[in-house]
Design an enzyme around this catalytic site. Structure first.
Site, PDB file in Angstrom:
ATOM      1  N   GLU A 180      70.196 -38.468 -35.076  1.00  0.00           N
ATOM      2  CA  GLU A 180      69.908 -37.559 -33.964  1.00  0.00           C
ATOM      3  C   GLU A 180      70.257 -38.206 -32.633  1.00  0.00           C
ATOM      4  O   GLU A 180      70.290 -37.533 -31.594  1.00  0.00           O
ATOM      5  CB  GLU A 180      68.436 -37.117 -33.992  1.00  0.00           C
ATOM      6  CG  GLU A 180      67.414 -38.207 -33.667  1.00  0.00           C
ATOM      7  CD  GLU A 180      67.136 -39.171 -34.826  1.00  0.00           C
ATOM      8  OE1 GLU A 180      67.958 -39.271 -35.757  1.00  0.00           O
ATOM      9  OE2 GLU A 180      66.095 -39.848 -34.772  1.00  0.00           O
TER      10      GLU A 180
ATOM     11  N   CYS B 255      74.970 -53.629 -38.786  1.00  0.00           N
ATOM     12  CA  CYS B 255      74.124 -54.148 -39.876  1.00  0.00           C
ATOM     13  C   CYS B 255      74.702 -55.457 -40.386  1.00  0.00           C
ATOM     14  O   CYS B 255      74.017 -56.219 -41.044  1.00  0.00           O
ATOM     15  CB  CYS B 255      74.024 -53.141 -40.998  1.00  0.00           C
ATOM     16  SG  CYS B 255      75.582 -52.858 -41.824  1.00  0.00           S
TER      17      CYS B 255
ATOM     18  N   SER C 290      67.250 -48.289 -41.230  1.00  0.00           N
ATOM     19  CA  SER C 290      66.358 -49.452 -41.203  1.00  0.00           C
ATOM     20  C   SER C 290      65.629 -49.620 -42.547  1.00  0.00           C
ATOM     21  O   SER C 290      65.500 -48.666 -43.322  1.00  0.00           O
ATOM     22  CB  SER C 290      65.329 -49.263 -40.093  1.00  0.00           C
ATOM     23  OG  SER C 290      64.544 -48.121 -40.375  1.00  0.00           O
TER      24      SER C 290
ATOM     25  N   GLU D   2      64.647 -58.128 -37.652  1.00  0.00           N
ATOM     26  CA  GLU D   2      65.999 -57.713 -37.269  1.00  0.00           C
ATOM     27  C   GLU D   2      65.938 -57.308 -35.786  1.00  0.00           C
ATOM     28  O   GLU D   2      65.206 -56.388 -35.424  1.00  0.00           O
ATOM     29  CB  GLU D   2      66.429 -56.506 -38.115  1.00  0.00           C
ATOM     30  CG  GLU D   2      67.831 -56.032 -37.798  1.00  0.00           C
ATOM     31  CD  GLU D   2      68.265 -54.831 -38.635  1.00  0.00           C
ATOM     32  OE1 GLU D   2      67.434 -53.952 -38.926  1.00  0.00           O
ATOM     33  OE2 GLU D   2      69.456 -54.782 -38.978  1.00  0.00           O
TER      34      GLU D   2
ATOM     35  N   PHE E  79      72.415 -44.584 -36.387  1.00  0.00           N
ATOM     36  CA  PHE E  79      73.145 -44.368 -35.127  1.00  0.00           C
ATOM     37  C   PHE E  79      74.312 -45.326 -34.942  1.00  0.00           C
ATOM     38  O   PHE E  79      75.197 -45.072 -34.130  1.00  0.00           O
ATOM     39  CB  PHE E  79      72.184 -44.509 -33.922  1.00  0.00           C
ATOM     40  CG  PHE E  79      71.907 -45.949 -33.532  1.00  0.00           C
ATOM     41  CD1 PHE E  79      72.786 -46.635 -32.699  1.00  0.00           C
ATOM     42  CD2 PHE E  79      70.805 -46.626 -34.031  1.00  0.00           C
ATOM     43  CE1 PHE E  79      72.566 -47.967 -32.367  1.00  0.00           C
ATOM     44  CE2 PHE E  79      70.577 -47.950 -33.705  1.00  0.00           C
ATOM     45  CZ  PHE E  79      71.453 -48.618 -32.875  1.00  0.00           C
TER      46      PHE E  79
ATOM     47  N   LYS F 269      72.731 -35.267 -42.808  1.00  0.00           N
ATOM     48  CA  LYS F 269      71.780 -35.324 -41.683  1.00  0.00           C
ATOM     49  C   LYS F 269      72.183 -36.524 -40.848  1.00  0.00           C
ATOM     50  O   LYS F 269      71.797 -37.657 -41.120  1.00  0.00           O
ATOM     51  CB  LYS F 269      70.355 -35.494 -42.241  1.00  0.00           C
ATOM     52  CG  LYS F 269      69.237 -34.967 -41.371  1.00  0.00           C
ATOM     53  CD  LYS F 269      69.107 -35.628 -40.014  1.00  0.00           C
ATOM     54  CE  LYS F 269      68.544 -37.027 -40.023  1.00  0.00           C
ATOM     55  NZ  LYS F 269      68.645 -37.677 -38.698  1.00  0.00           N
TER      56      LYS F 269
HETATM   57  P1  NAD Z   1      66.671 -45.573 -38.602  1.00  0.00           P
HETATM   58  O1  NAD Z   1      66.081 -46.036 -39.895  1.00  0.00           O
HETATM   59  O2  NAD Z   1      65.798 -45.468 -37.425  1.00  0.00           O
HETATM   60  O3  NAD Z   1      67.327 -44.114 -38.789  1.00  0.00           O
HETATM   61  C1  NAD Z   1      68.168 -43.825 -39.870  1.00  0.00           C
HETATM   62  C2  NAD Z   1      68.043 -42.348 -40.217  1.00  0.00           C
HETATM   63  O4  NAD Z   1      66.703 -42.091 -40.648  1.00  0.00           O
HETATM   64  C3  NAD Z   1      68.323 -41.432 -39.039  1.00  0.00           C
HETATM   65  O5  NAD Z   1      69.104 -40.351 -39.484  1.00  0.00           O
HETATM   66  C4  NAD Z   1      66.948 -40.996 -38.593  1.00  0.00           C
HETATM   67  O6  NAD Z   1      66.917 -39.690 -38.073  1.00  0.00           O
HETATM   68  C5  NAD Z   1      66.119 -41.053 -39.863  1.00  0.00           C
HETATM   69  N1  NAD Z   1      64.709 -41.400 -39.609  1.00  0.00           N
HETATM   70  C6  NAD Z   1      64.211 -42.108 -38.557  1.00  0.00           C
HETATM   71  N2  NAD Z   1      62.879 -42.268 -38.690  1.00  0.00           N
HETATM   72  C7  NAD Z   1      62.531 -41.659 -39.848  1.00  0.00           C
HETATM   73  C8  NAD Z   1      61.291 -41.504 -40.546  1.00  0.00           C
HETATM   74  N3  NAD Z   1      60.163 -42.004 -40.056  1.00  0.00           N
HETATM   75  N4  NAD Z   1      61.310 -40.850 -41.721  1.00  0.00           N
HETATM   76  C9  NAD Z   1      62.438 -40.343 -42.226  1.00  0.00           C
HETATM   77  N5  NAD Z   1      63.644 -40.472 -41.608  1.00  0.00           N
HETATM   78  C10 NAD Z   1      63.696 -41.111 -40.437  1.00  0.00           C
HETATM   79  O7  NAD Z   1      67.941 -46.509 -38.344  1.00  0.00           O
HETATM   80  P2  NAD Z   1      68.850 -46.586 -37.038  1.00  0.00           P
HETATM   81  O8  NAD Z   1      68.076 -47.232 -35.954  1.00  0.00           O
HETATM   82  O9  NAD Z   1      69.500 -45.284 -36.786  1.00  0.00           O
HETATM   83  O10 NAD Z   1      69.994 -47.592 -37.547  1.00  0.00           O
HETATM   84  C11 NAD Z   1      69.899 -48.977 -37.472  1.00  0.00           C
HETATM   85  C12 NAD Z   1      69.431 -49.575 -38.774  1.00  0.00           C
HETATM   86  O11 NAD Z   1      70.333 -49.228 -39.823  1.00  0.00           O
HETATM   87  C13 NAD Z   1      69.404 -51.093 -38.742  1.00  0.00           C
HETATM   88  O12 NAD Z   1      68.258 -51.531 -39.429  1.00  0.00           O
HETATM   89  C14 NAD Z   1      70.669 -51.485 -39.505  1.00  0.00           C
HETATM   90  O13 NAD Z   1      70.635 -52.765 -40.084  1.00  0.00           O
HETATM   91  C15 NAD Z   1      70.705 -50.418 -40.536  1.00  0.00           C
HETATM   92  N6  NAD Z   1      72.035 -50.260 -41.105  1.00  0.00           N
HETATM   93  C16 NAD Z   1      72.251 -50.695 -42.370  1.00  0.00           C
HETATM   94  C17 NAD Z   1      73.511 -50.588 -42.942  1.00  0.00           C
HETATM   95  C18 NAD Z   1      73.763 -51.064 -44.339  1.00  0.00           C
HETATM   96  O14 NAD Z   1      74.768 -50.702 -44.911  1.00  0.00           O
HETATM   97  N7  NAD Z   1      72.893 -51.873 -44.920  1.00  0.00           N
HETATM   98  C19 NAD Z   1      74.553 -50.027 -42.198  1.00  0.00           C
HETATM   99  C20 NAD Z   1      74.291 -49.579 -40.892  1.00  0.00           C
HETATM  100  C21 NAD Z   1      73.028 -49.695 -40.361  1.00  0.00           C
END
Ligand code: NAD
Length: 508
Positions: A187, A292, A237, A392, A160, A184
């Site tokens: 959401e 991130c 994450s 985090e 997000f 994808k």
């Molecule tokens: P998230 O892991 O909750 O969601 C990421 C994606 O995974 C979304 O599209 C979501 O729909 C999907 N998802 C969520 N739960 C899932 C599950 N149980 N099984 C399969 N798919 C699932 O992450 P977020 O909260 O949207 O984003 C923040 C996180 O992203 C932070 O940890 C941040 O550090 C990380 N991030 C990392 C980078 C990088 O380049 N390392 C860049 C941006 C964000």
């Protein structure tokens, strides 16, 4: 914002899927509201696509691959040239939607789009990036060369916090290499992503080459296990990224998982004091700490400990407000759930004995009383066993750890389970050189607080911040989205000498 004007939506503000070039309404019964985090206004509803819809998107991508892979490089590149012009033209409009659905300031939303636009610009030079290699006369009359061919249907799953930049890390490079794609988006805030997808279609991306499905775990798992998907790019994450890496890996796919972070800024006492403190405050609290690459731990070395009161004063001055209000420094966090999680971690810090120097829990924002706001929050006296250090936080919370020596600081950073970004603030070239050599973190900034590499390099990471060996943009992603074929060739003249039967492995 008038959400009904957002592309990919119907009049009732239902976000659509993009399958085979058509924006289609999902037949699902599962929907989720997309909520403005400053006001709680429902901007639109997003469907959690059905298994049949995910299959249809993958099938469309599989069909489109047959012709797209043979589309000349120049034609693919020219679509990217048009896309970059369209993104530039519509950037301000997209930034308004992005700010409304994500919460970041308009200026930061424009930055989010710009950092993605840079990747599109890079995709415009795929002609040279995708070239193979050639060696003449590897044996008598034999040449060897490599082809970098697209791999098929690829999928991208995005978080997000950067709804423009991160989708743009993925689909332009995948497509320009000759692959087709299923995206994808998060959401929680897919509207601005869809505006970019719509511009890609306008730029000339053919039907089926780029498809969009929405949803959560079920949709992600379906992408990770589908036999026609060849590669998965994930950003999010560590918990979900590890799951995606393992699941998609077990199903034989290439996977890159860019994951969570705990980014340390190491401050040596010889650093430029004012510049360093400004950098720390901006990198810790900008985007409400939901980057991130946000600085989440300040490691004050030796006499730099004395800078804490100034850091606190700077943080206290930052203006908390809705992202679309002028002068805002810190917007809301993405959801009520995210706010509760951050507040819970702040409480754990107090319970575990850290000193709460600045408390952002009770911040009031006139006119936005329902917003998910947390003011800049600063802890000192933090030890490495506290949850505020080990987890985090992903909110506007900076924890300060104090150490006596530079070596201790390096060891501390290297012991942390995450290895996404880090910074060193110093005037000493020798210290900087030692740091870059010894630190085990993907992105290293020297007097740069958020060292996100420009697109001709690659984003990377170590330990809990990244799985998979290739990064999501730059030259590395061209390797990720292509497979190398090695051709060894000999052509005979009519008067070539007949060598007879060769029963060895040697080339002659
Ligand atoms: P998230 O892991 O909750 O969601 C990421 C994606 O995974 C979304 O599209 C979501 O729909 C999907 N998802 C969520 N739960 C899932 C599950 N149980 N099984 C399969 N798919 C699932 O992450 P977020 O909260 O949207 O984003 C923040 C996180 O992203 C932070 O940890 C941040 O550090 C990380 N991030 C990392 C980078 C990088 O380049 N390392 C860049 C941006 C964000």
């Amino acid at each position: 914002m008038n959400a009904s004007l957002t592309p990919g939506q119907t009049k009732v503000d239902q976000v659509r899927l993009l399958i085979d070039g058509q924006w289609v309404e999902s037949k699902t019964t599962e929907w989720r509201d997309i909520v403005n985090p400053a006001t709680q206004e429902v901007l639109a509803r997003v469907p959690f696509a059905t298994a049949e819809e995910v299959d249809a998107a993958i099938a469309a991508a599989q069909r489109a691959f047959k012709t797209w892979k043979d589309t000349p490089i120049g034609a693919r590149m020219r679509i990217m040239l048009r896309l970059q012009a369209l993104i530039r033209e519509h950037s301000k409009r997209i930034a308004v939607t992005l700010s409304a659905e994500q919460g970041k300031t308009i200026a930061d939303a424009e930055g989010d789009i710009f950092r993605g636009l840079e990747v599109v610009e890079h995709a415009c030079s795929i002609g040279t990036l995708q070239m193979g290699e050639f060696a003449e006369n590897v044996a008598g009359g034999v040449d060897t060369y490599t082809l970098r061919q697209p791999i098929g249907v690829c999928a991208g799953i995005t978080p997000f916090n950067f709804p423009a930049m991160i989708p743009l890390w993925m689909f332009p490079m995948a497509i320009v290499c000759g692959n087709t794609f299923v995206l994808k988006p998060s959401e929680q805030d897919p509207l601005s992503t869809l505006m970019l997808v719509e511009l890609a279609i306008e730029a000339g991306v053919p039907a089926g080459v780029l498809n969009v499905v929405h949803g959560g775990k079920q949709v992600v798992d379906a992408l990770c296990t589908h036999s026609d998907i060849k590669a998965i790019s994930f950003v999010g994450s560590t918990e979900v990224g590890t799951h995606v890496y393992n699941l998609a890996g077990q199903h034989g796919k290439r996977v890159q998982s860019m994951m969570g972070a705990k980014n340390h800024a190491v401050v040596l006492p010889d650093a430029n004091r004012e510049q360093t403190l400004n950098a720390l405050a901006g990198a810790a609290f900008g985007a409400a700490g939901q980057r991130c690459m946000a600085t989440s731990v300040a490691v004050l070395v030796g006499k730099a400990r004395e800078w804490l009161p100034e850091l606190k004063a700077l943080a206290a001055k930052l203006k908390v407000n809705a992202g679309n209000e002028p002068g805002t420094d810190v917007g809301p966090v993405i959801s009520k759930r995210a706010k509760e999680r951050v507040l819970g971690l702040i409480e754990s810090g107090i319970r575990e004995g850290a000193k709460l120097e600045l408390d952002g829990r009770d911040v009031k924002v006139p006119g936005y009383e329902n917003g998910n706001f947390i003011g800049p929050t600063l802890f000192s006296g933090v030890t490495t066993d506290m949850q505020i250090y080990t987890q985090e936080i992903f909110g506007p919370v900076l924890v300060v750890v104090e150490v006596d020596t530079f070596d201790e600081a390096i060891a501390l950073v290297n012991r942390n389970p995450f290895g996404n970004g880090t910074g060193l603030f110093t005037q000493s070239g020798a210290a900087a050189r030692k740091f870059q050599a010894e630190i085990d973190v993907g992105q290293v900034g020297i007097n740069i607080p958020i060292p996100v590499p420009v697109p001709f390099f690659s984003f990377t990471g170590s330990r809990g911040s990244k799985l998979g060996d290739l990064g999501p943009y730059g030259k590395q992603v061209v390797q990720f989205y292509t497979q190398t074929k090695t051709v060894t060739a000999r052509w005979f003249d009519d008067d070539s000498v007949n060598d007879g039967v060769n029963t060895t492995i040697s080339l002659r």
